[in-house]
Each structure stands twice: as C-alpha cells, then as structure tokens.
Design a protein around this motif. Structure first.
Motif, PDB file in Angstrom:
ATOM      1  N   GLU B 156     203.271  53.824  34.509  1.00  0.00           N
ATOM      2  CA  GLU B 156     204.613  53.231  34.573  1.00  0.00           C
ATOM      3  C   GLU B 156     205.487  53.828  33.498  1.00  0.00           C
ATOM      4  O   GLU B 156     206.689  53.956  33.649  1.00  0.00           O
ATOM      5  N   ARG B 157     204.846  54.148  32.377  1.00  0.00           N
ATOM      6  CA  ARG B 157     205.593  54.689  31.241  1.00  0.00           C
ATOM      7  C   ARG B 157     204.841  55.863  30.634  1.00  0.00           C
ATOM      8  O   ARG B 157     203.634  55.766  30.412  1.00  0.00           O
ATOM      9  N   PRO B 196     209.056  58.696  40.834  1.00  0.00           N
ATOM     10  CA  PRO B 196     210.412  58.261  40.471  1.00  0.00           C
ATOM     11  C   PRO B 196     210.476  56.944  39.710  1.00  0.00           C
ATOM     12  O   PRO B 196     211.439  56.692  38.997  1.00  0.00           O
ATOM     13  N   THR B 197     209.453  56.071  39.835  1.00  0.00           N
ATOM     14  CA  THR B 197     209.545  54.788  39.135  1.00  0.00           C
ATOM     15  C   THR B 197     209.005  54.865  37.706  1.00  0.00           C
ATOM     16  O   THR B 197     209.082  53.894  36.964  1.00  0.00           O
ATOM     17  N   THR B 198     208.450  56.011  37.324  1.00  0.00           N
ATOM     18  CA  THR B 198     207.927  56.148  35.967  1.00  0.00           C
ATOM     19  C   THR B 198     209.072  56.336  34.971  1.00  0.00           C
ATOM     20  O   THR B 198     210.001  57.087  35.229  1.00  0.00           O
ATOM     21  N   ASP B 199     208.992  55.625  33.855  1.00  0.00           N
ATOM     22  CA  ASP B 199     209.968  55.823  32.783  1.00  0.00           C
ATOM     23  C   ASP B 199     209.389  56.795  31.770  1.00  0.00           C
ATOM     24  O   ASP B 199     208.255  56.638  31.333  1.00  0.00           O
ATOM     25  N   PHE B 201     209.764  58.521  28.033  1.00  0.00           N
ATOM     26  CA  PHE B 201     210.377  58.416  26.715  1.00  0.00           C
ATOM     27  C   PHE B 201     209.995  59.652  25.902  1.00  0.00           C
ATOM     28  O   PHE B 201     208.828  60.013  25.863  1.00  0.00           O
ATOM     29  N   GLN B 222     218.345  64.015  30.736  1.00  0.00           N
ATOM     30  CA  GLN B 222     218.912  62.747  30.280  1.00  0.00           C
ATOM     31  C   GLN B 222     219.874  62.158  31.311  1.00  0.00           C
ATOM     32  O   GLN B 222     219.810  60.973  31.640  1.00  0.00           O
ATOM     33  N   GLU B 223     220.748  63.021  31.845  1.00  0.00           N
ATOM     34  CA  GLU B 223     221.825  62.516  32.689  1.00  0.00           C
ATOM     35  C   GLU B 223     221.387  62.296  34.132  1.00  0.00           C
ATOM     36  O   GLU B 223     221.789  61.329  34.762  1.00  0.00           O
ATOM     37  N   LYS B 226     217.374  60.361  33.726  1.00  0.00           N
ATOM     38  CA  LYS B 226     217.339  59.152  32.890  1.00  0.00           C
ATOM     39  C   LYS B 226     216.177  59.142  31.896  1.00  0.00           C
ATOM     40  O   LYS B 226     215.600  58.087  31.604  1.00  0.00           O
ATOM     41  N   LYS B 228     214.569  58.853  28.442  1.00  0.00           N
ATOM     42  CA  LYS B 228     215.044  58.142  27.256  1.00  0.00           C
ATOM     43  C   LYS B 228     214.628  58.926  26.011  1.00  0.00           C
ATOM     44  O   LYS B 228     213.453  59.299  25.890  1.00  0.00           O
ATOM     45  N   PHE B 229     215.560  59.140  25.114  1.00  0.00           N
ATOM     46  CA  PHE B 229     215.256  59.850  23.878  1.00  0.00           C
ATOM     47  C   PHE B 229     215.241  58.856  22.723  1.00  0.00           C
ATOM     48  O   PHE B 229     216.224  58.181  22.475  1.00  0.00           O
ATOM     49  N   ILE B 260     205.012  49.949  20.743  1.00  0.00           N
ATOM     50  CA  ILE B 260     205.445  49.903  22.135  1.00  0.00           C
ATOM     51  C   ILE B 260     204.298  50.289  23.071  1.00  0.00           C
ATOM     52  O   ILE B 260     203.639  51.303  22.863  1.00  0.00           O
ATOM     53  N   PRO B 261     204.068  49.481  24.106  1.00  0.00           N
ATOM     54  CA  PRO B 261     203.009  49.837  25.067  1.00  0.00           C
ATOM     55  C   PRO B 261     203.395  51.014  25.968  1.00  0.00           C
ATOM     56  O   PRO B 261     204.540  51.106  26.400  1.00  0.00           O
TER      57      PRO B 261
END
Lengths: 249, 349
Positions: B156-157, B196-199, B201, B222-223, B226, B228-229, B260-261
């Motif tokens: 997921e992340r 696509p659902t993975t975030d 960082f 980034q744009e 998406k 995250k930095f 953070i997990p």
C-alpha cells in the motif's frame, strides 16, 4: 513538581488523572502525570486529494517547499505563525492534526495573491488557503464564517422570491451574526439618505419589507434552484469521500 | 605497425568505445569478466533506462549487436586481463584465457559496484525481507509486478530512501552518486503504473535531478504521479508488531520525530568504486583517486587520460556516471586511442 520545564510541553500531550490508585498506592493528581510522545505516527494519505477537490486546492501536490509563498506573504509579515509553505507541506503528507493547531489563523489570508504570482511551481497557495479554510468549515473545525452566513441569507431570499431585498439581507445578516442592528456606518448611510429625502424609494423599501414581493412567474424556479445547488454540493462531498480504489491519484 | 586498442569492460562505456574504435577502421579487443555483454544494466536486470525510457535489454541489445557484428572487434567473455607489459604504443596484455594481445592503447571501462546496503544495518536491509534496493525494484518492474518479498502482497505504501551509500562520511562515501534521485523518481512512477493505489514516499535530504531530469522526472513524478517528497533522513527501519515496517527519523520541516508504517522500503543505493579497482590499478599501473575511483589526468587537453600514458578510462570507472554520459565518454576515448594509432603511423612513415 514531578516534571521540570512543564511549560515547554504542549498542554495536549500532558495527561493527568485526578484519581488513580496503582497497586494500592494512591498516585492521584500530578503523581501520575504522563507525557505523550511527540513523534508523528502516521500520514492521512487521502487528505491531499480531498483538499484538491476544493476550489483553489487543485495544485497543492506540486509544492517542493521553496518557501517563496511564505516569504512574499502579506500576513506572514504581521504574524509569523501564518506560514502557507508549512501548511501546504502538512496537507501533502496528510498531517491533519498539525493543521488543526492553526485552524484559527488560516482564514486570515487577505488574498493579495503575491504567493500565487511568485510560486515557481504554480501551486496557487492563495487558493490552497481558501481550500483549507473551506475544508475546516465544512468539517466543523471552525464555526460557520460570516461570509457563509451572508451567502446563505442572500441565496435563501433568492430561492424564496427570485430577488433580494437589501434591507432585509442586511438586517438578517446582522441579526444572525449577533451584531448591532444600528452600526455607526449604517446610521451614517441613513442620515445622508434622508438629506435627499428620497420619498418614493423609502416607500418602496417599506412596502417591500412588509409584503416581500416575488419576481413575476417565479413559480417553482426557487425550489428547482435550491435542489440543483444541493445536488452539486452533494456531488462534491461524495467526491471527497470516495474510496481510494475509485480515484487512485 | 600496431593497430589494436584493448577495451576492458563491456558495459555502456566499453561497448561505445569498442564500436568507436571499430568504426574508425582500427581493431578493438573487448575483454569482459562476466559471461554476458552489456554491463550493469544487463547483469543487474535494469528495467527502463533513464532518460530514454527504453528497456535496458533493447537499448543495450543494440549496442551489443553492433559490436558483435563488427569484423573489427574481437570479444573475450569471462576473461580478465592479468598482466600488462610495455608502454604507450606497444603494450602486451596477457588475458586469463591465455591469449596475448598486442595493443597501442588501453581503454578502461570497468564501471562501478552497487553500494552494499548491508553496510548500513540500521536501515534494515538483510534484517527485514521487505527492505530492498533500487536494483531489486528494477527487477520487479522488469518482471511486471511490484510486491513485498515477505508475503507477495502488493504494497500500500512504499518508502524510497535516498542517499544510501552516498554523501555519508560515517561509511566513507563522501560523493553524490549523481543518478539515484532521478532513478528513484522514475521508479516511483513505474511503481504507480504497476499499482495505481500504492502511495510512494521519497525521503530526501536534497533532490538532485540535474539538467533536463528536473521536469521530466522530478516534476512529473510529483505532479502527475503524486509522489510524496518528505524531507527527512531516516535514522532507523524497524518492524511493528503487525509485520509492517516502521521508518523512524526526523521530519526536518515539521521539526518532529516520525515513526511511520510502510510496506516496502527501498534503498536508493549509490555507486561505489568497482570492487576490483585495487586489482585493476595494480595490473594496469594506474592510480586511484582518494575515494577509490580511477584517477583522472588533466582533463582539458588529456581527455579520458589516466595517470599512465596510453591508458584511458571512461564512465563509472572514473566517478558515478549516467549511462548516456558513459557512452559519450566511451566514444571520446575511442577518438583518443585512434589518434594515438595515427600518431604512430605518422611517426613510422
């Protein structure tokens, strides 16, 4: 005192139970004071997307933290707690709790747009401030703003009669916002008006206050309008609450 | 009259050098220690290359084909140079397969070694299965599936940690590995394309996507994707009771510690000097600079030169280098080597 330099700790991280007995020992009051850890334990990964659904917040994810917005900010010059760059970062990581700490000053943006004009990544920080303020209001973190109260009064009259009555909008707005019905500036307007003694105008005003005339053949138009606005707001609200699988951006 | 150039290493730089020498009509002898040509992009199973976006096997494949089909290139695989005698203009190289090569000059395209994340144990590599390196993610992308090695679930992340084995005096790596920022932003986009659902960082100290990599990789990830930095150098990676990983550090912009997990933690590993460099320096009689890369001669009029006349070095053998620039340098060194041959011809005439 059990904890030194207690003043340096955020009040919300200090926990004290008035009555507590542990293993038969009375540790009521400051003897059981605990300090909660100050580290951040998670991100709300959907928050930035929600803010992007508010008008003005569309580009919030573009930010790379250069600080041009805060540096150019009119309000920051007066109040260094007003830091758009920081709130944009918190938004992108979904650190909502941190944003809520500043909920009472985010609305003080004066929309001078210096930030938006200088932003190298076209984040439109002024819009983000607006989006955050609207989110805070919608979620009930901040009370309904005066401008929302005015908007609702104005729209309510339009729905009902297809027109607005200036005096009634003004009086109802002042009443709903607990303001004096006779502020000095209003008295001044009245005084100057009487100088010209606009008899017909005053008669119209008085009549309209009493009879609340409607626009000709307004019929169900107001109802339809009200329904449409309600529908649009629901669509926006649903888009905000959409499950991640449906949007994945 | 000697008309041969010895090229050591068949990665992007070496393949370009051999092709350059061959195209000029001279002979190239290409020596590669691995069983396959193509160098690190092939041996480490890279997915799409930066900045072309072309699959490594296709791009390197063309370079390999060009060299293999050239009648002016002799290839020795699974072979090392064990001895180099003589001097500029008349070297004699002895190869580990017994061959002896007479050559006028040598081009060292010996590349680099990926930083071994085991040397940063606090970041969990080797302890937790779900801590991997950019190389492993390249392989996942090439295989078309992004998954946590521990149980095969789609993460997921994902947290990508930059500067692993770079810019770190604690472990004697004082250099920037130049390409990891761009590679990481590219991987972030590839991960998002696969899931696509993975975030994703990216934990950074600075973002160094130089030149045109800025908008094509950093801004785009980034744009449009998406990514995250997060400005934080991670102190430690541990595991929470539920099996997920925890990244710990300080978010320097919020000025607060974070725990953070994450499901998958990726080390953006840097480029070390080739682990064989001490041996290479001994065999070829060239110097190493203080970090252990091959030492450069004065660059302005002795381009690609080393500390020994007649021996040139190119690409990541000299310093962390991009694939594109390694290829350019390989071609440049071919010109130097061929110019040497011409000088010899004129001298003997």
């Amino acid at each position: 005192m059990a904890i030194h330099e207690k003043t340096l700790i955020d009040a919300e991280r200090l926990q004290t139970s008035d009555n507590l007995v542990l293993d038969g020992v009375d540790v009521s009051g400051h003897w059981n004071t605990m300090v909660l850890p100050r580290y951040l334990t998670d991100y709300d990964t959907d928050f930035a997307r929600q803010i992007r659904t508010f008008s003005g917040g569309e580009n919030v994810h573009r930010c790379w933290q250069c600080g041009s917005c805060t540096n150019s900010c009119t309000v920051y010059a007066q109040n260094t707690d007003f830091n758009p760059r920081y709130w944009i970062y918190l938004t992108n990581l979904g650190l909502k709790k941190e944003i809520l700490k500043d909920k009472d000053i985010i609305w003080t943006c004066v929309s001078c747009n210096r930030c938006t004009n200088i932003c190298p990544k076209d984040v439109k920080p002024e819009g983000v401030m607006k989006a955050l303020a609207h989110w805070l209001e919608e979620e009930g973190h901040t009370p309904e703003t005066k401008s929302s109260i005015f908007d609702n009064e104005f729209l309510g009259q339009v729905y009902a009669t297809g027109r607005i009555e200036d005096t009634r909008v003004l009086v109802n707005f002042l009443r709903k916002t607990n303001q004096s019905l006779t502020p000095p500036w209003l008295i001044e307007i009245g005084k100057r008006m009487t100088k010209y003694f606009p008899l017909t105008f005053l008669m119209h005003m008085g009549l309209h206050l009493v009879f609340k005339p409607r626009t000709k053949s307004w019929g169900r138009t107001g109802e339809v309008l009200r329904e449409y606005v309600h529908e649009q707001k629901e669509i926006a609200r649903k888009a905000r609450a959409m499950p991640k699988e449906a949007v994945h951006v | 009259m000697q008309k041969t150039v010895l090229v050591v290493g068949a990665g992007p730089a070496g393949l370009a050098a051999a092709a350059g020498v061959a195209a000029s009509g001279a002979q190239a002898v290409l020596v590669e220690k691995a069983a396959k040509l193509g160098g690190t992009p092939i041996l480490s199973g890279y997915a799409k290359l930066v900045p072309s976006g072309e699959w490594a096997r296709d791009a390197m494949g063309r370079m390999i084909k060009r060299v293999e089909e050239s009648k002016n290139v002799t290839i020795h695989k699974e072979t090392k140079v064990t001895k180099l005698a003589g001097e500029a203009g008349k070297f004699t190289a002895t190869l580990s397969n017994g061959t002896s090569v007479e050559c006028a000059s040598v081009i060292l395209a010996t590349g680099f070694t990926h930083f071994d994340s085991i040397n940063k144990p606090e970041w969990g590599f080797g302890t937790f299965e779900d801590v991997v390196t950019t190389t492993q993610v390249e392989q996942m992308v090439a295989a078309g599936k992004i998954a946590c090695p521990s149980d095969g679930r789609v993460p997921e992340r994902v947290a990508i940690l930059l500067c692993v084995g770079s810019r770190d005096r604690q472990i004697g790596r004082e250099w920037c590995s130049k390409i990891c920022c761009t590679v990481s932003t590219n991987l972030a986009m590839e991960i998002k394309e696969l899931s696509p659902t993975t975030d994703v960082f990216i934990y950074y100290m600075d973002i160094r996507t130089f030149g045109l990599y800025e908008d094509r990789f950093y801004w785009k990830s980034q744009e449009e994707f998406k990514t995250k930095f997060v400005k934080a150098r991670i102190a430690e990676v541990t595991r929470s009771p539920d099996g997920r990983l925890l990244v710990k550090g300080e978010d320097t912009l919020v000025k607060r510690p974070i725990v953070i997990p994450m499901d998958l933690v990726v080390h953006a590993v840097g480029m070390d000097p080739n682990e064989d460099n001490p041996e290479i320096a001994r065999v070829f009689g060239v110097g190493l600079e203080k970090h252990g890369f091959i030492d450069r001669a004065e660059h302005y009029t002795n381009t690609c030169g080393t500390t020994r006349r007649g021996i040139y070095a190119v690409g990541a053998a000299l310093a962390p280098e991009t694939i594109d620039d390694s290829i350019s340098q390989g071609t440049a060194a071919a010109l130097r080597a061929v110019a040497d041959l011409n000088a010899l011809v004129q001298k003997s005439a």
